[in-house]
Scaffold this motif. Sequence first.
Motif, short mmCIF file in Angstrom:
data_model
loop_
_atom_site.label_atom_id
_atom_site.label_comp_id
_atom_site.label_asym_id
_atom_site.label_seq_id
_atom_site.Cartn_x
_atom_site.Cartn_y
_atom_site.Cartn_z
N THR A 206 0.81 -1.22 0.29
CA THR A 206 0.14 -0.24 0.00
C THR A 206 0.75 1.17 -0.08
OG1 THR A 206 -1.75 -1.21 1.12
CG2 THR A 206 -1.97 1.20 1.23
N ILE A 207 0.56 2.06 -0.69
CA ILE A 207 1.45 3.34 -1.01
C ILE A 207 0.43 4.54 -0.48
CG2 ILE A 207 2.50 5.24 -2.50
CD1 ILE A 207 2.95 2.62 -4.31
N ASP A 208 0.64 4.94 0.53
CA ASP A 208 -0.24 6.05 1.19
C ASP A 208 0.07 7.59 0.63
OD1 ASP A 208 -1.84 7.67 2.67
OD2 ASP A 208 -0.99 6.74 4.63
N VAL A 209 -0.60 7.92 -0.27
CA VAL A 209 -0.39 9.41 -0.83
C VAL A 209 -0.74 10.51 0.20
CG1 VAL A 209 -0.71 8.52 -3.17
CG2 VAL A 209 -2.41 9.29 -2.01
N ASN A 210 -1.43 10.18 1.27
CA ASN A 210 -1.89 11.04 2.37
C ASN A 210 -0.89 11.12 3.44
OD1 ASN A 210 -4.11 11.85 0.84
ND2 ASN A 210 -5.14 9.77 1.65
N ALA B 33 9.93 7.51 -1.33
CA ALA B 33 9.84 6.44 -2.43
C ALA B 33 9.57 5.13 -1.43
CB ALA B 33 11.28 6.24 -3.01
N ASP B 34 8.67 4.32 -2.34
CA ASP B 34 8.27 3.04 -1.74
C ASP B 34 9.08 1.87 -2.40
OD1 ASP B 34 5.61 4.62 -1.74
OD2 ASP B 34 5.75 2.95 0.00
N ASP B 35 9.82 0.97 -1.71
CA ASP B 35 10.56 0.06 -2.12
C ASP B 35 10.31 -1.27 -2.02
OD1 ASP B 35 12.58 2.05 -2.99
OD2 ASP B 35 13.79 1.79 -1.22
N ALA B 36 10.53 -2.32 -3.02
CA ALA B 36 10.30 -3.65 -2.71
C ALA B 36 11.36 -4.46 -3.40
CB ALA B 36 8.68 -4.25 -3.40
N SER B 37 11.27 -5.75 -3.21
CA SER B 37 12.34 -6.73 -3.93
C SER B 37 11.71 -7.93 -4.07
CB SER B 37 13.50 -6.71 -3.23
OG SER B 37 13.56 -7.42 -1.98
N VAL B 38 12.33 -8.66 -5.25
CA VAL B 38 11.68 -10.12 -5.56
C VAL B 38 12.79 -11.05 -5.85
CG1 VAL B 38 11.20 -9.84 -7.84
CG2 VAL B 38 10.07 -11.65 -6.69
N ASP B 39 12.95 -12.19 -5.29
CA ASP B 39 14.00 -13.09 -5.73
C ASP B 39 13.73 -13.87 -6.89
OD1 ASP B 39 15.51 -12.48 -3.69
OD2 ASP B 39 15.17 -13.96 -2.42
N GLY C 79 7.03 11.89 -5.41
CA GLY C 79 6.63 12.64 -6.15
C GLY C 79 5.64 12.73 -7.26
N GLN C 80 5.09 11.55 -7.21
CA GLN C 80 4.19 11.20 -8.29
C GLN C 80 2.65 11.57 -7.99
OE1 GLN C 80 4.32 7.54 -10.52
NE2 GLN C 80 6.08 7.04 -8.99
N ALA C 81 1.86 12.24 -8.57
CA ALA C 81 0.49 12.42 -8.37
C ALA C 81 -0.40 11.20 -8.82
CB ALA C 81 -0.08 13.59 -9.24
N LEU C 82 -0.68 10.51 -7.47
CA LEU C 82 -1.25 9.29 -7.69
C LEU C 82 -2.72 9.27 -7.53
CD1 LEU C 82 1.50 7.02 -6.06
CD2 LEU C 82 1.33 7.44 -8.44
N SER C 83 -3.56 8.49 -8.30
CA SER C 83 -4.97 8.27 -8.05
C SER C 83 -5.26 6.96 -7.12
CB SER C 83 -5.69 8.09 -9.37
OG SER C 83 -5.48 9.44 -10.01
N GLU C 84 -6.19 6.92 -6.23
CA GLU C 84 -6.51 5.87 -5.58
C GLU C 84 -6.86 4.57 -6.39
OE1 GLU C 84 -9.30 4.48 -1.72
OE2 GLU C 84 -9.90 6.21 -3.06
N GLY C 85 -6.31 3.56 -6.16
CA GLY C 85 -6.86 2.47 -6.89
C GLY C 85 -5.76 0.98 -6.75
N GLU C 86 -5.95 0.25 -7.32
CA GLU C 86 -5.12 -1.18 -7.61
C GLU C 86 -4.32 -0.94 -8.79
OE1 GLU C 86 -6.59 -4.86 -6.35
OE2 GLU C 86 -7.57 -3.97 -4.53
#
Length: 175
Positions: free
Chosen positions: A55-59, A65-71, A153-160
């Motif tokens: 979940t990226i909380d724009v509020n 920045a949001d980070d993630a990783s995958v093997d 810094g992105q203008a994000l709209s709510e959603g998946e």
Amino acid sequence: MKVYAGARLPILIGAVLCLGANAQAAVETDTMSVSATVTNQCSLVVGSGGLAFGTIDVNDGSNVADDASVDLTLTCSTADAASASIAVGGCSHLTGSQRRMANSGATAFVNYDLYSDNGRSTPIAVGGTLNPTLGDTHSAGAVVTIYGRVPSGQALSEGEYTDTVTITTTYEPAP
């Protein structure tokens, strides 16, 4: 002739032994064939859940920045591969060289980037190649981690939002 009851036992045992000596077991012998086909192949498995940013909380006002990783795990069916590479291709919502996740209607997007290092200083270009350290890929598999970042810094709209990245492995079997 008078026979005592105790004398019958040795006669009975002797008769059974004589019969047993003349009886023979039947033995049958046959063969079975054993065969196998060994294919020389490697498989690439993406870690469970893929690259999930959560979940990226724009509020929250942090604008971080949001980070993630995958093997990614490369496993070969036979002895070690002599060499292998993993190409990280385009994605479903690519625009220029920017990877993007899209909402279900593809009307809103979230930009993200992929990196080959935990510090996220070495970007993986579209079509970029990773070269795993192979070692014994037959028993344990070679693990390569891809690191992702949703830049701030992105203008994000709510959603998946989702995306699909094409990952291709090329390998050369050991002689």
